[in-house]
Design an enzyme around this catalytic site. Sequence first.
Site, short mmCIF file in Angstrom:
data_model
loop_
_atom_site.label_atom_id
_atom_site.label_comp_id
_atom_site.label_asym_id
_atom_site.label_seq_id
_atom_site.Cartn_x
_atom_site.Cartn_y
_atom_site.Cartn_z
N ASN A 9 0.86 -1.18 0.00
CA ASN A 9 0.00 0.00 0.00
C ASN A 9 0.90 1.23 0.00
O ASN A 9 1.52 1.55 1.01
CB ASN A 9 -0.89 -0.03 1.26
CG ASN A 9 -1.72 1.24 1.40
OD1 ASN A 9 -1.82 2.04 0.48
ND2 ASN A 9 -2.33 1.41 2.57
N LYS A 11 0.09 4.33 -0.27
CA LYS A 11 -0.54 5.52 0.34
C LYS A 11 -0.26 6.75 -0.55
O LYS A 11 -0.20 6.62 -1.76
CB LYS A 11 -0.05 5.72 1.77
CG LYS A 11 -0.16 4.43 2.59
CD LYS A 11 0.03 4.65 4.05
CE LYS A 11 0.05 3.31 4.77
NZ LYS A 11 0.03 3.44 6.20
N HIS A 96 -9.46 0.78 5.01
CA HIS A 96 -8.17 0.99 5.68
C HIS A 96 -8.38 1.90 6.89
O HIS A 96 -9.21 2.81 6.85
CB HIS A 96 -7.16 1.61 4.71
CG HIS A 96 -5.77 1.60 5.24
ND1 HIS A 96 -5.30 2.56 6.12
CD2 HIS A 96 -4.74 0.72 5.06
CE1 HIS A 96 -4.05 2.27 6.44
NE2 HIS A 96 -3.68 1.17 5.81
N GLU A 98 -6.82 4.33 7.96
CA GLU A 98 -6.66 5.77 7.68
C GLU A 98 -7.92 6.34 7.03
O GLU A 98 -8.26 7.51 7.23
CB GLU A 98 -5.41 6.00 6.81
CG GLU A 98 -4.15 5.80 7.64
CD GLU A 98 -2.94 5.31 6.86
OE1 GLU A 98 -2.95 5.39 5.62
OE2 GLU A 98 -1.99 4.82 7.50
N GLU A 168 -5.24 -5.41 10.52
CA GLU A 168 -4.23 -4.38 10.75
C GLU A 168 -4.52 -3.66 12.06
O GLU A 168 -5.33 -2.73 12.09
CB GLU A 168 -4.25 -3.36 9.61
CG GLU A 168 -3.98 -3.95 8.25
CD GLU A 168 -3.39 -2.91 7.30
OE1 GLU A 168 -2.33 -3.18 6.74
OE2 GLU A 168 -3.97 -1.82 7.15
N GLY A 174 2.42 1.99 10.80
CA GLY A 174 3.35 3.11 10.64
C GLY A 174 4.02 3.53 11.94
O GLY A 174 4.62 4.59 12.02
N SER A 214 3.54 -2.48 10.35
CA SER A 214 4.99 -2.47 10.55
C SER A 214 5.66 -3.80 10.22
O SER A 214 6.60 -4.21 10.90
CB SER A 214 5.32 -2.02 11.98
OG SER A 214 4.87 -0.70 12.20
C1 PEP Z 1 -0.71 -0.08 6.12
O1 PEP Z 1 -0.88 1.11 6.08
O2 PEP Z 1 -1.53 -0.83 5.58
C2 PEP Z 1 0.47 -0.58 6.83
C3 PEP Z 1 0.49 -1.81 7.20
O3 PEP Z 1 1.49 0.33 7.05
P1 PEP Z 1 2.94 0.01 7.72
O4 PEP Z 1 3.45 -1.26 7.11
O5 PEP Z 1 3.77 1.20 7.35
O6 PEP Z 1 2.70 -0.11 9.18
#
Ligand code: PEP
Length: 253
Positions: A9, A11, A96, A98, A168, A174, A214
Amino acid sequence: MRKKIVAGNWKMNKNVIEAQQLMLQILHYRKENPGNCAVWIAPPAMYLLLAKDLYSTQQVGIFAQDMSAYKSGAYTGEISAEMLESIGADGAIIGHSERRQYHNETDAQCNIKVKLALDHNLTPIYCNGETLEQRKAGDHLNVVKKQTEEALFTLSDEEIRKVVIAYEPVWAIGTGETATPEQAQEIHAHIRSLIAKKYGQKTADEVSILYGGSVKADNAQEIFSQPDIDGGLIGGAALNITDFSKIIEALDA
Ligand code: PEP
């Protein structure tokens, strides 16, 4: 058998030159290292057609980061499922955290989007996961249950088999903080058991459930070794070929 998937992803990152460069690097890597997991990317929407041109032979799946809950019409700034289908996109990330946090997206809206995506031959990657407060309060299993049931359980048996779920935990996105493999496995098994209860074990065993939060080159293998984790949805580490290819390698292994 369920699919193993590494999905990146991107973003709101990269200009068009950088986007093209990374797309080509991924393509090159996959040609040199044709493994057995599926590799998908979700670049910003304006680069989807570029990806479609570069990936004409379908080595890499192309996903939108979101799509509209409306079919068409006066919805400025939105991208419809029909538009994504018309350019040959493979699917869309839906729900997601976000989108939930900054755009107040709800499970009910996600339900509409998931159904619309499926109606247009797109694979939805449906995201769920608890916040830190919810985990601290011991509510994580209930939160994920509600998110899964409300967004997905109106689907038919045939439809839910086509959905990919990405667990997630919001506190791990992040932040550099990862769920332990055991914490992630607990929720993945929980989600699968919810699907089994509603649709039967055979169906539950067909649904790919990815972990996101992460995931990095150095923790991917341990996370992917869990029995109910079928791959990862990767944010930060999907933005450069060195890390992304190591994560793919960890799932291919
Ligand atoms: C995400 O935004 O779907 C995600 C998993 O981000 P990160 O790997 O940076 O934590």
